[in-house]
Design an enzyme around this catalytic site. Structure first.
Site, short mmCIF file in Angstrom:
data_model
loop_
_atom_site.label_atom_id
_atom_site.label_comp_id
_atom_site.label_asym_id
_atom_site.label_seq_id
_atom_site.Cartn_x
_atom_site.Cartn_y
_atom_site.Cartn_z
N ASP A 68 -3.09 6.49 -3.37
CA ASP A 68 -1.85 5.93 -2.85
C ASP A 68 -1.35 4.90 -3.87
OD1 ASP A 68 -3.76 3.98 -2.38
OD2 ASP A 68 -2.97 3.41 -0.43
N SER B 248 0.83 -1.21 0.00
CA SER B 248 0.00 0.00 0.00
C SER B 248 0.86 1.26 0.00
CB SER B 248 -0.97 -0.03 1.19
OG SER B 248 -1.94 0.98 1.08
N ASP C 214 -1.27 1.69 -4.36
CA ASP C 214 -2.11 0.60 -4.88
C ASP C 214 -3.53 1.05 -5.14
OD1 ASP C 214 -2.70 0.76 -2.10
OD2 ASP C 214 -3.41 -1.31 -2.09
N ASP D 5 -6.08 2.06 -3.48
CA ASP D 5 -7.29 1.78 -2.71
C ASP D 5 -7.68 2.96 -1.83
OD1 ASP D 5 -5.25 1.50 -0.82
OD2 ASP D 5 -6.01 -0.37 0.03
#
Length: 546
Positions: A297, A150, A299, A301
């Site tokens: 961010d 992440s 990734d 999500d």
């Protein structure tokens, strides 16, 4: 002492003998040749613990680092767990981001899953985590794995596990999978064929993008102009495709951060919440004068939103975006449960109550929010929003970006802004001002010491306000299972203290609630809230010894 060192070196040599990765083998060999027992001890003092966040840690050799050997064991444990639950032959979907080693970890997972007699399918390339969460339910999989850390620093990677309902694992599944991982004795015992899994085509991404249509109201305004940064992650292509599909103006890209780069060269931490991370996006906004700035961010999500603030730009807090999205959905006639974690602003509960909608609080993390029965909207202050739970039962930075841009477009048609709506919300429900005291540590014992100190000597006053209730959340509550946290209720304020589940941080969540009779009273209310939040930070730091 010599016996301890001999045992340490023996463990390191045994690990080296079965390490499948030439890079980490070379790294470990160099440590052994140098006799660096301090570094060896750091890597072999235990194992990365598999929990409700899956695995996350620094890349490198040894059981306390993220590497191919650790991932192979994790995949073998997951496969054994699924087979024990009667899922032999079931499908496991695997996604990955663009971090160092992510593609390798995804391939190893596919090989282990295939070797265990289950079916594996890998997303076609590095894609946002929400695409993986969507694909699990879309393809009828029994589980999913996303290789990502992440918004962690470049040196980290991680391993996030979902079950067939499309949401992340929660107890007792985490402990049961961890037990299966621990039962893996030797990597040689884990079958890893060279082929046999499926590489998915673009159809799965096309289906995800088609699902994003459900987020927006038919014939809604689509005029807001945006600046967008992918923060060196994997969000750009999917977000641009979603925006084009919706008919929004093409976002202006922050060119320096648009393409995936696992070294994240322009930011200290690839997290929009971190100081300086949004500087390049703000510079692009000054040059192009958009209606709002959007950031994902790495990734994708999470979704960050920034608005014009006088002559410059400021990032909205996650709680502000959560309130804006909730108010927008209420005005659109949304039905269902509104949910948030305990560390998020109490404002959502007031919005739901006024709208006659059910409301629930959960423990921290979307693994809990996504499991709320009848969920319509869920959010967490750390920039996570679930706006289409029928499509993605997790936070989704792509669909959240679509919905906030729709709201900005509708306001723009009225000659208004997101800031104007925030003012209206404050007057309607009271000013809910939030802030966070976040302390990053090198030594985790600092966090344990602070929590122990607060438990042994709970504060009776903070910011001059009496503490009317002090709860140790390890005991659980009438509505929440036990968790490592403390909650203080004050007269007009609330404080929650907890260790981060994914980073070496102690996190303190602060909220002040003040009545606002009219719009003209807003400046003084905000000034008062700022003073109270500052005093809460000071007094809490002193009480915790941090």
């Amino acid at each position: 002492m010599q016996d301890v060192q001999d045992e340490l070196i023996a463990r390191a040599r045994a690990w080296l003998a079965e390490d499948p990765d030439p890079e980490t083998r070379a790294e470990l060999s160099a440590l052994l040749d140098a006799g660096d027992t301090d570094e060896l001890a750091a890597r072999f003092s235990g194992t990365l613990q598999f929990g409700t966040a899956g695995l996350r840690g620094e890349l490198g050799a040894g059981p306390m680092r993220m590497n191919r050997a650790v991932v192979i064991r994790a995949a073998a444990g997951l496969a054994a767990y699924l087979k024990a639950k009667g899922q032999t032959g079931g499908l496991v979907v695997i996604g990955y981001d663009a971090r160092h080693k992510s593609a390798d970890f995804a391939r190893d997972t596919a090989a282990v899953i295939t070797g265990a007699g289950l079916r594996a399918a890998v997303l076609p390339r590095p894609l946002p985590t929400p695409v993986l969460a969507y694909a699990i339910r879309h393809l009828g999989a029994v589980a999913g794995v996303e290789v990502t850390a992440s918004h962690n620093p470049p040196r980290d990677n991680g391993y996030k596990v979902y079950l067939g309902d499309g949401s992340q694992i929660v107890p007792p599944a985490d402990a049961e999978i961890a037990a299966e991982i621990d039962a893996v004795v030797a990597l040689a015992d884990v079958p890893r064929p060279e082929s046999g899994w499926e590489i998915l085509g673009e159809e799965v991404l096309d289906a995800y993008l088609a699902r994003t249509d459900a987020v927006l109201a038919k014939d809604s305004a689509r005029t807001a102009r945006t600046v967008y940064t992918a923060m060196h992650g994997v969000g750009k292509d999917v977000l641009l495709a979603a925006f084009a599909r919706a008919g929004f103006p093409e976002p202006v890209l922050v060119a320096e951060q648009a393409e995936p780069d696992p070294d994240f060269p322009t930011v200290a931490f690839p997290n929009p919440e971190e100081p300086g991370a949004m500087d390049l996006a703000f510079a692009a906004a000054r040059a192009s004068s958009p209606d709002l700035v959007i950031a994902n961010d790495p990734d994708a999500d999470r979704c960050a939103v920034a608005v014009r603030d006088g002559a410059d730009w400021r990032m909205l807090r996650g709680d502000e975006v959560g309130a804006l999205l909730a108010e927008h959905l209420v005005r659109r006639g949304a039905r269902g449960v509104f949910a948030e974690s305990i560390v998020s602003s109490s404002l959502l509960g007031r919005i739901a109550e006024r709208a006659g909608l059910p409301y629930e609080e959960t423990l921290t993390g979307f693994k809990w929010i996504a499991r709320v029965e009848g969920l319509r909207f869920g959010y967490e202050e750390a920039l996570g929003y679930c706006v289409d739970p029928e499509g993605v039962r997790d936070k989704d930075g792509i669909t959240a970006a679509l919905l906030i841009t729709e709201l900005a477009s509708e306001l723009k048609e009225q000659g208004r802004t997101l800031t104007d709506l925030l003012d209206d919300i404050a007057v309607t429900y009271g000013l809910h001002a939030t802030d966070q005291l976040s302390v990053r540590v090198e030594d985790l014992s600092v966090i344990a010491s602070a929590m122990r100190r607060l438990r042994e000597h709970p504060p009776t006053r903070l910011a001059g306000l009496p503490v009317t209730s002090a709860e140790d959340l390890t005991r659980g509550t009438a509505t929440l299972p036990p968790t490592d946290g403390l909650r203080y209720t004050l007269d007009g304020a609330r404080v929650i203290v907890r260790p981060s589940g994914t980073e070496p941080k102690l996190k303190c969540y602060l909220e002040v609630v003040l009545p606002v009779p009219t719009h003209t009273a807003l400046p003084s209310a905000r000034a008062q809230a700022t003073q109270l939040l500052s005093a809460l930070k000071h007094d809490l730091s002193k009480a915790a010894g941090i």
